[in-house]
Design a protein around this motif. Structure first.
Motif, PDB file in Angstrom:
ATOM      1  N   LEU A   8      38.784 -34.348  14.088  1.00 35.97           N
ATOM      2  CA  LEU A   8      38.613 -33.389  14.235  1.00 35.97           C
ATOM      3  C   LEU A   8      38.309 -33.775  16.673  1.00 35.97           C
ATOM      4  CD1 LEU A   8      39.429 -30.441  13.809  1.00 35.97           C
ATOM      5  CD2 LEU A   8      37.370 -29.408  13.994  1.00 35.97           C
ATOM      6  N   GLU A  13      37.738 -25.554  23.321  1.00 31.51           N
ATOM      7  CA  GLU A  13      37.896 -24.360  24.059  1.00 31.51           C
ATOM      8  C   GLU A  13      36.775 -23.768  24.544  1.00 31.51           C
ATOM      9  OE1 GLU A  13      40.401 -21.786  22.137  1.00 31.51           O
ATOM     10  OE2 GLU A  13      42.138 -22.848  22.390  1.00 31.51           O
ATOM     11  N   ILE A  16      34.243 -21.442  22.974  1.00 29.49           N
ATOM     12  CA  ILE A  16      33.710 -21.977  21.737  1.00 29.49           C
ATOM     13  C   ILE A  16      32.376 -22.561  21.961  1.00 29.49           C
ATOM     14  CG2 ILE A  16      33.950 -23.532  19.490  1.00 29.49           C
ATOM     15  CD1 ILE A  16      36.073 -21.447  19.088  1.00 29.49           C
ATOM     16  N   MET A  19      29.517 -20.868  22.945  1.00 32.07           N
ATOM     17  CA  MET A  19      29.034 -20.530  21.672  1.00 32.07           C
ATOM     18  C   MET A  19      28.275 -21.047  21.214  1.00 32.07           C
ATOM     19  SD  MET A  19      31.975 -18.338  19.948  1.00 32.07           S
ATOM     20  CE  MET A  19      33.223 -17.768  20.547  1.00 32.07           C
ATOM     21  N   HIS A  51      28.577 -27.204   1.943  1.00 34.92           N
ATOM     22  CA  HIS A  51      29.490 -27.368   2.358  1.00 34.92           C
ATOM     23  C   HIS A  51      29.890 -26.120   3.524  1.00 34.92           C
ATOM     24  CE1 HIS A  51      33.729 -26.371   0.406  1.00 34.92           C
ATOM     25  NE2 HIS A  51      33.608 -25.352   1.111  1.00 34.92           N
ATOM     26  N   LYS A  54      29.913 -28.629   6.674  1.00 37.43           N
ATOM     27  CA  LYS A  54      30.738 -28.999   6.429  1.00 37.43           C
ATOM     28  C   LYS A  54      31.533 -28.388   6.995  1.00 37.43           C
ATOM     29  CE  LYS A  54      33.444 -29.806   3.279  1.00 37.43           C
ATOM     30  NZ  LYS A  54      33.993 -30.220   1.489  1.00 37.43           N
ATOM     31  N   GLY A  55      32.114 -27.402   6.701  1.00 40.69           N
ATOM     32  CA  GLY A  55      33.622 -26.817   6.905  1.00 40.69           C
ATOM     33  C   GLY A  55      33.800 -26.189   8.996  1.00 40.69           C
ATOM     34  N   SER A  59      34.095 -27.632  14.615  1.00 43.73           N
ATOM     35  CA  SER A  59      35.110 -26.521  14.797  1.00 43.73           C
ATOM     36  C   SER A  59      34.266 -26.109  16.349  1.00 43.73           C
ATOM     37  CB  SER A  59      35.201 -25.120  13.908  1.00 43.73           C
ATOM     38  OG  SER A  59      36.243 -26.225  12.949  1.00 43.73           O
TER      39      SER A  59
ATOM     40  N   VAL B  15      33.938 -16.213  13.290  1.00 37.54           N
ATOM     41  CA  VAL B  15      33.593 -15.748  14.413  1.00 37.54           C
ATOM     42  C   VAL B  15      34.873 -16.903  14.944  1.00 37.54           C
ATOM     43  CG1 VAL B  15      31.698 -17.274  16.471  1.00 37.54           C
ATOM     44  CG2 VAL B  15      31.026 -16.037  14.613  1.00 37.54           C
ATOM     45  N   LEU B  16      34.434 -18.415  14.311  1.00 42.32           N
ATOM     46  CA  LEU B  16      35.936 -18.810  14.991  1.00 42.32           C
ATOM     47  C   LEU B  16      37.140 -18.658  14.889  1.00 42.32           C
ATOM     48  CD1 LEU B  16      34.697 -22.200  13.263  1.00 42.32           C
ATOM     49  CD2 LEU B  16      34.576 -21.860  15.490  1.00 42.32           C
ATOM     50  N   SER B  19      37.267 -16.247  17.308  1.00 45.07           N
ATOM     51  CA  SER B  19      37.628 -16.659  18.897  1.00 45.07           C
ATOM     52  C   SER B  19      39.126 -17.159  19.257  1.00 45.07           C
ATOM     53  CB  SER B  19      36.665 -17.548  19.106  1.00 45.07           C
ATOM     54  OG  SER B  19      36.829 -18.817  20.059  1.00 45.07           O
ATOM     55  N   GLY B  84      37.429 -25.318   2.675  1.00 46.35           N
ATOM     56  CA  GLY B  84      36.696 -26.590   3.132  1.00 46.35           C
ATOM     57  C   GLY B  84      36.955 -27.492   1.685  1.00 46.35           C
ATOM     58  N   LYS B 105      38.997 -26.587   6.380  1.00 44.03           N
ATOM     59  CA  LYS B 105      37.928 -26.558   7.183  1.00 44.03           C
ATOM     60  C   LYS B 105      37.469 -27.972   7.389  1.00 44.03           C
ATOM     61  CE  LYS B 105      37.044 -22.267   6.203  1.00 44.03           C
ATOM     62  NZ  LYS B 105      35.904 -21.579   5.504  1.00 44.03           N
ATOM     63  N   PRO B 106      37.114 -28.682   8.494  1.00 42.90           N
ATOM     64  CA  PRO B 106      36.812 -28.235   9.816  1.00 42.90           C
ATOM     65  C   PRO B 106      38.169 -27.843  10.476  1.00 42.90           C
ATOM     66  CG  PRO B 106      36.052 -30.017   9.821  1.00 42.90           C
ATOM     67  CD  PRO B 106      36.877 -29.590   8.539  1.00 42.90           C
ATOM     68  N   PHE B 107      38.596 -26.685  10.594  1.00 39.38           N
ATOM     69  CA  PHE B 107      39.984 -26.624  11.513  1.00 39.38           C
ATOM     70  C   PHE B 107      39.414 -26.282  13.048  1.00 39.38           C
ATOM     71  CE2 PHE B 107      38.339 -22.411   9.789  1.00 39.38           C
ATOM     72  CZ  PHE B 107      38.685 -21.394  11.787  1.00 39.38           C
ATOM     73  N   HIS B 108      40.678 -27.229  13.684  1.00 41.14           N
ATOM     74  CA  HIS B 108      40.931 -27.101  15.003  1.00 41.14           C
ATOM     75  C   HIS B 108      41.437 -25.224  15.494  1.00 41.14           C
ATOM     76  CE1 HIS B 108      40.743 -27.255  18.973  1.00 41.14           C
ATOM     77  NE2 HIS B 108      40.156 -27.950  19.313  1.00 41.14           N
ATOM     78  N   PRO B 109      40.712 -24.659  16.630  1.00 42.38           N
ATOM     79  CA  PRO B 109      41.086 -23.374  17.402  1.00 42.38           C
ATOM     80  C   PRO B 109      42.176 -22.928  17.216  1.00 42.38           C
ATOM     81  CG  PRO B 109      38.767 -22.922  17.613  1.00 42.38           C
ATOM     82  CD  PRO B 109      38.524 -24.912  16.875  1.00 42.38           C
ATOM     83  N   THR B 110      42.833 -24.313  18.119  1.00 40.57           N
ATOM     84  CA  THR B 110      43.753 -24.021  18.799  1.00 40.57           C
ATOM     85  C   THR B 110      44.920 -24.327  17.672  1.00 40.57           C
ATOM     86  OG1 THR B 110      43.121 -25.568  20.814  1.00 40.57           O
ATOM     87  CG2 THR B 110      45.544 -24.669  20.525  1.00 40.57           C
ATOM     88  N   ARG B 113      45.509 -20.889  15.727  1.00 39.91           N
ATOM     89  CA  ARG B 113      46.623 -20.163  16.070  1.00 39.91           C
ATOM     90  C   ARG B 113      47.930 -20.606  16.008  1.00 39.91           C
ATOM     91  NH1 ARG B 113      43.914 -19.491  20.590  1.00 39.91           N
ATOM     92  NH2 ARG B 113      44.247 -21.158  21.647  1.00 39.91           N
TER      93      ARG B 113
END
Lengths: 104, 246
Positions: A8, A13, A16, A19, A51, A54-55, A59, B15-16, B19, B84, B105-110, B113
């Motif tokens: 990743l 952004e 984010i 936060m 878990h 990790k998720g 991000s 939240v992600l 956002s 996940g 997951k984990p994903f990039h918010p962009t 979208r």
């Protein structure tokens, strides 16, 4: 899973990034829950929390936390208490480093 | 504004999601499968897209997906699984149950979208294609010509005003779902228009008058809105037919 955390790389952004301090503060609180679960042998709760970390950690811009959490999830799933405790210590060190990094 | 329902038990993931999608979408949230089923059970509350986590506190998100696909009104709802537990088995199961996409997951918010935008665009194109051949009972609509017809052979043009035409399209497109007055206003007048809700009732009443004799019924559902459904023709009484001929 850990490799996906490391992949990743796209820039986080600004919304984010802003936060991050609150996110890390919430992790600090949750780390206490993980430690408490380990001391009371609630290994399934540890696996579940790991878990979730990790998720979302990568991000929010903390892939290292996500990688350690993935290893903790695997250790907890294997019901390996020794490894789980060691990885929780790693998680704490990584969390402290992340805090220091955002203060710079 | 497009509506997205996120079925997600992890606060940070939510939240992600919020956002990433921010003010572009109307985001509703259910923390478990039970609440999600209650929300999806209300036809006027249906989202345009569903974000579904696999591990929910009260069960498996994939089981929920399989249940949703048995519901007529939810069969075509675009579903993106966000999880996940992104192993091949889960991905294959999700796609075989009708998920449109799977985001690990984990994903990039962009990226989240971008994928949502892509799915919604495709859903809208599919909807537009469907609109070209809208029909209910013996009422059919030709979007290109902006005409509504009753009957098959010959088809009779129903003389509708543009607003009545748009209302009829919205009702038929909803395929039996109840549309609230607000939704109908949005479809017929456009977003951001301020019209008294009851104006809809007047237009619906005129529309009913113009469709009198057609095999459709525009039904008012108290406290909720309107829906259209096909009705079967009344059996022809042979005796009455002979009397009419005489």
């Amino acid at each position: 899973m850990s490799s996906s955390s490391n992949k990743l790389k796209l820039e986080i952004e600004p919304e984010i990034r802003a936060m991050a301090p609150d996110y890390l503060a919430r992790r600090k609180q949750e780390l206490l829950v993980i430690k408490n679960c380990l001391s009371t042998n609630k290994i399934d709760e540890v696996r579940q929390l790991a878990h979730q970390w990790k998720g979302h950690a990568a991000s929010f811009g903390f892939p290292e936390l996500g990688t350690i959490a993935a290893r903790l999830e695997a250790a907890a799933a294997a019901r390996d208490m020794v490894q789980s405790k060691a990885l929780t210590d790693d998680l704490e060190r990584s969390l402290d480093a992340a805090f220091r990094a955002i203060l710079v | 504004m497009k509506r997205i329902l996120a079925i997600e038990d992890c606060d940070e993931s939510l939240v992600l999601i919020r956002s990433a999608l921010g003010p572009l979408y109307d985001i509703k949230h259910c923390p478990n499968g039970q609440e999600a089923r209650a929300v999806l059970g209300n036809a006027s509350d249906h989202p345009d897209l569903l974000l579904l986590d696999i591990s929910l506190p009260d069960g498996d998100g994939l089981k929920l997906l399989s249940l949703l696909r048995t519901e007529d009104l939810l069969k075509e709802l675009p579903v993106i699984v966000v999880s996940g537990h992104a192993d091949i088995a889960n991905k294959v199961t999700a796609f075989s149950l009708g998920a449109e996409d799977f985001i690990a997951k984990p994903f990039h918010p962009t990226e989240l979208r971008a994928r949502i935008e892509a799915r919604l665009r495709r859903a809208e194109l599919a909807q537009q294609a469907k609109l070209q051949q809208l029909s209910c009972g013996n009422v059919s609509i030709d979007i290109e010509r902006q005409h509504a017809y009753t009957g098959q052979d010959p088809r009779v043009v129903v003389d509708l005003t543009p607003k009545e035409f748009r209302l009829l399209c919205a009702l038929i497109r909803a395929n039996g779902r109840i549309l609230t007055r607000e939704q109908l206003l949005q479809d017929a007048w456009g977003e951001g228009t301020h019209v008294v809700d009851r104006a809809i009732d007047t237009h619906i009443s005129r529309l009913r008058g113009k469709l009198r004799g057609a095999l459709v019924q525009i039904e008012a559902v108290p406290g909720q809105g309107y829906r259209i459904c096909a009705i079967t023709p009344e059996p022809v009484d042979e005796q009455q037919q002979q009397q009419a001929k005489a």
